[in-house]
Scaffold this motif. Structure first.
Motif, PDB file in Angstrom:
ATOM      1  N   GLY A   5       0.795  -1.209   0.000  1.00  0.00           N
ATOM      2  CA  GLY A   5       0.000   0.000   0.000  1.00  0.00           C
ATOM      3  C   GLY A   5       0.827   1.259   0.000  1.00  0.00           C
ATOM      4  N   ALA A   6       1.945   1.254   0.728  1.00  0.00           N
ATOM      5  CA  ALA A   6       2.806   2.437   0.776  1.00  0.00           C
ATOM      6  C   ALA A   6       3.362   2.768  -0.596  1.00  0.00           C
ATOM      7  CB  ALA A   6       3.943   2.213   1.770  1.00  0.00           C
ATOM      8  N   ALA A   7       3.752   1.738  -1.344  1.00  0.00           N
ATOM      9  CA  ALA A   7       4.278   1.959  -2.691  1.00  0.00           C
ATOM     10  C   ALA A   7       3.190   2.526  -3.603  1.00  0.00           C
ATOM     11  CB  ALA A   7       4.837   0.664  -3.260  1.00  0.00           C
ATOM     12  N   ARG A   8       1.974   1.975  -3.479  1.00  0.00           N
ATOM     13  CA  ARG A   8       0.873   2.487  -4.302  1.00  0.00           C
ATOM     14  C   ARG A   8       0.575   3.933  -3.957  1.00  0.00           C
ATOM     15  NH1 ARG A   8      -0.939  -2.862  -3.532  1.00  0.00           N
ATOM     16  NH2 ARG A   8      -2.121  -2.268  -1.677  1.00  0.00           N
ATOM     17  N   ASP A   9       0.584   4.257  -2.652  1.00  0.00           N
ATOM     18  CA  ASP A   9       0.332   5.634  -2.229  1.00  0.00           C
ATOM     19  C   ASP A   9       1.394   6.568  -2.790  1.00  0.00           C
ATOM     20  OD1 ASP A   9      -1.854   4.785  -0.841  1.00  0.00           O
ATOM     21  OD2 ASP A   9      -0.884   4.830   1.127  1.00  0.00           O
ATOM     22  N   LEU A  10       2.664   6.141  -2.786  1.00  0.00           N
ATOM     23  CA  LEU A  10       3.743   6.973  -3.304  1.00  0.00           C
ATOM     24  C   LEU A  10       3.594   7.167  -4.804  1.00  0.00           C
ATOM     25  CD1 LEU A  10       6.308   8.557  -2.940  1.00  0.00           C
ATOM     26  CD2 LEU A  10       7.604   6.415  -2.964  1.00  0.00           C
ATOM     27  N   ALA A  11       3.234   6.090  -5.509  1.00  0.00           N
ATOM     28  CA  ALA A  11       3.032   6.194  -6.951  1.00  0.00           C
ATOM     29  C   ALA A  11       1.899   7.172  -7.261  1.00  0.00           C
ATOM     30  CB  ALA A  11       2.732   4.820  -7.533  1.00  0.00           C
ATOM     31  N   GLU A  12       0.824   7.111  -6.494  1.00  0.00           N
ATOM     32  CA  GLU A  12      -0.297   8.024  -6.690  1.00  0.00           C
ATOM     33  C   GLU A  12       0.111   9.456  -6.367  1.00  0.00           C
ATOM     34  OE1 GLU A  12      -3.392   6.421  -4.273  1.00  0.00           O
ATOM     35  OE2 GLU A  12      -3.685   4.652  -5.546  1.00  0.00           O
ATOM     36  N   ASP A  13       0.931   9.629  -5.338  1.00  0.00           N
ATOM     37  CA  ASP A  13       1.419  10.968  -4.984  1.00  0.00           C
ATOM     38  C   ASP A  13       2.264  11.538  -6.111  1.00  0.00           C
ATOM     39  OD1 ASP A  13       2.012  13.147  -2.966  1.00  0.00           O
ATOM     40  OD2 ASP A  13       4.048  12.408  -3.366  1.00  0.00           O
ATOM     41  N   TYR A  14       3.145  10.709  -6.676  1.00  0.00           N
ATOM     42  CA  TYR A  14       3.950  11.148  -7.818  1.00  0.00           C
ATOM     43  C   TYR A  14       3.044  11.630  -8.955  1.00  0.00           C
ATOM     44  CZ  TYR A  14       8.843   9.735  -6.824  1.00  0.00           C
ATOM     45  OH  TYR A  14      10.124   9.660  -6.367  1.00  0.00           O
ATOM     46  N   ARG A  15       2.076  10.779  -9.328  1.00  0.00           N
ATOM     47  CA  ARG A  15       1.201  11.118 -10.447  1.00  0.00           C
ATOM     48  C   ARG A  15       0.405  12.397 -10.169  1.00  0.00           C
ATOM     49  NH1 ARG A  15       0.690   5.400 -10.639  1.00  0.00           N
ATOM     50  NH2 ARG A  15      -1.170   5.474  -9.325  1.00  0.00           N
ATOM     51  N   GLY A  16      -0.065  12.528  -8.934  1.00  0.00           N
ATOM     52  CA  GLY A  16      -0.831  13.709  -8.569  1.00  0.00           C
ATOM     53  C   GLY A  16      -0.013  14.989  -8.590  1.00  0.00           C
ATOM     54  N   SER A  17       1.298  14.840  -8.485  1.00  0.00           N
ATOM     55  CA  SER A  17       2.186  16.008  -8.504  1.00  0.00           C
ATOM     56  C   SER A  17       2.761  16.296  -9.879  1.00  0.00           C
ATOM     57  CB  SER A  17       3.329  15.795  -7.502  1.00  0.00           C
ATOM     58  OG  SER A  17       2.842  15.658  -6.184  1.00  0.00           O
ATOM     59  N   GLY A  18       2.329  15.513 -10.882  1.00  0.00           N
ATOM     60  CA  GLY A  18       2.783  15.787 -12.237  1.00  0.00           C
ATOM     61  C   GLY A  18       3.969  14.977 -12.695  1.00  0.00           C
ATOM     62  N   PHE A  19       4.238  13.849 -12.060  1.00  0.00           N
ATOM     63  CA  PHE A  19       5.302  12.939 -12.468  1.00  0.00           C
ATOM     64  C   PHE A  19       4.701  11.784 -13.282  1.00  0.00           C
ATOM     65  CE2 PHE A  19       7.096  15.117  -8.909  1.00  0.00           C
ATOM     66  CZ  PHE A  19       8.475  15.084  -9.046  1.00  0.00           C
ATOM     67  N   GLY A  20       5.581  11.051 -13.970  1.00  0.00           N
ATOM     68  CA  GLY A  20       5.206   9.752 -14.508  1.00  0.00           C
ATOM     69  C   GLY A  20       4.461   9.741 -15.823  1.00  0.00           C
ATOM     70  N   ALA A  21       4.582  10.788 -16.632  1.00  0.00           N
ATOM     71  CA  ALA A  21       3.966  10.734 -17.956  1.00  0.00           C
ATOM     72  C   ALA A  21       4.637   9.638 -18.792  1.00  0.00           C
ATOM     73  CB  ALA A  21       4.116  12.081 -18.658  1.00  0.00           C
ATOM     74  N   GLY A  22       3.868   8.977 -19.634  1.00  0.00           N
ATOM     75  CA  GLY A  22       4.417   7.895 -20.439  1.00  0.00           C
ATOM     76  C   GLY A  22       5.226   8.411 -21.612  1.00  0.00           C
ATOM     77  N   LEU A  23       6.300   7.711 -21.925  1.00  0.00           N
ATOM     78  CA  LEU A  23       7.133   8.042 -23.084  1.00  0.00           C
ATOM     79  C   LEU A  23       6.705   7.243 -24.310  1.00  0.00           C
ATOM     80  CD1 LEU A  23      10.621   8.018 -21.316  1.00  0.00           C
ATOM     81  CD2 LEU A  23       9.320  10.030 -22.029  1.00  0.00           C
ATOM     82  N   GLY A  24       6.326   5.999 -24.092  1.00  0.00           N
ATOM     83  CA  GLY A  24       5.944   5.127 -25.182  1.00  0.00           C
ATOM     84  C   GLY A  24       7.119   4.681 -26.019  1.00  0.00           C
ATOM     85  N   CYS A  25       6.829   3.811 -26.952  1.00  0.00           N
ATOM     86  CA  CYS A  25       7.852   3.286 -27.848  1.00  0.00           C
ATOM     87  C   CYS A  25       7.930   4.160 -29.092  1.00  0.00           C
ATOM     88  CB  CYS A  25       7.515   1.852 -28.242  1.00  0.00           C
ATOM     89  SG  CYS A  25       8.773   1.054 -29.264  1.00  0.00           S
ATOM     90  N   GLY A  26       9.142   4.421 -29.553  1.00  0.00           N
ATOM     91  CA  GLY A  26       9.332   5.204 -30.761  1.00  0.00           C
ATOM     92  C   GLY A  26       9.195   4.349 -32.006  1.00  0.00           C
ATOM     93  N   ASP A  27       9.844   4.796 -33.074  1.00  0.00           N
ATOM     94  CA  ASP A  27       9.731   4.118 -34.362  1.00  0.00           C
ATOM     95  C   ASP A  27      10.769   3.022 -34.566  1.00  0.00           C
ATOM     96  OD1 ASP A  27       7.618   5.792 -35.158  1.00  0.00           O
ATOM     97  OD2 ASP A  27       9.041   7.339 -35.786  1.00  0.00           O
TER      98      ASP A  27
END
Length: 223
Positions: A5-27
């Motif tokens: 749960g602590a890891a999930r909470d931290l991941a959610e905190d990151y996302r809520g603060s504007g972290f963790g946008a996806g890069l995706g695969c290039g060409d």
């Protein structure tokens, strides 16, 4: 990536603060196999870690990438006798002596040996980019994305993924195909990489990406 749960909470905190946008695969993706060597798999080695499953997943990725016709690049660590070319890194981690020339622990793991024509990058530090020709090789081959697997998550995988981003390549770190001395180290570093420097993807997703890229490549060459 699993976690409590602590890891999930931290991941959610990151996302809520504007972290963790996806890069995706290039060409133009390639597979980068980081230090998949015997030192992490052989009993008695000071670098021994519980990474058998990650090694097997990495071997599966290697086979899939070759079948798809994607580039597969390997890294390994090698020091001159005495390790003087390892500088402070070699001094900080005396266990790195296993990578001195001639020690069989520095050899590639079973099923992970490069084939003729595949790139092998020899390095002395954690990042596969530091002091090596890797960035130039990728640029010359017009590779824009690296699926990254190997050892260890908190060390050479993290350093390589971070430097990949900083050199302008999209790092996709394959969760099940990386390993560390302890699962907690693995999960903590993947969580932070996902937030700041890389996309963390599952083995299944990585295999799908490889197969799709291979299909596009073969269609483009008329194979």
């Amino acid at each position: 990536m699993s976690g409590g749960g602590a890891a999930r909470d931290l991941a959610e905190d990151y996302r809520g603060s504007g972290f963790g946008a996806g890069l995706g695969c290039g060409d133009a993706p390639a597979l980068l196999v980081v230090d998949l060597v015997r030192a992490y798999l052989v009993d008695g080695s000071p670098l021994r870690a519980p990474v058998e499953d990650a090694a097997a997943a990495s071997v599966a990725l290697i086979g899939a990438a070759r079948e798809a016709g994607l580039p597969v690049l390997f890294t390994r660590v090698s020091y001159r006798p005495g390790g003087v070319d390892g500088g402070l890194f070699r001094r900080k981690i005396p266990a790195l002596r296993v990578f001195e020339e001639g020690d069989p622990l520095g050899d590639f793991a079973e099923g992970a040996a490069p084939e003729p024509g595949e790139t092998v990058v020899t390095k002395q530090y954690a990042s596969s980019f530091h002091g090596t020709s890797l960035a130039a090789t990728l640029t010359a081959s017009r590779i824009d994305t690296l699926l990254i697997c190997g050892f260890t998550t908190s060390g050479c995988i993290r350093a390589t993924a971070t430097d990949a981003l900083q050199h302008g390549f999209r790092p996709l770190v394959v969760d099940e195909a990386c390993g560390d001395r302890d699962r907690r180290l693995h999960e903590a570093n993947l969580l932070d990489l996902e937030a700041k420097y890389a996309d963390v993807v599952s083995l299944e997703s990585a295999l799908t990406t490889i197969n799709e890229a291979g299909t596009v490549k073969k269609a483009g060459t008329g194979d």
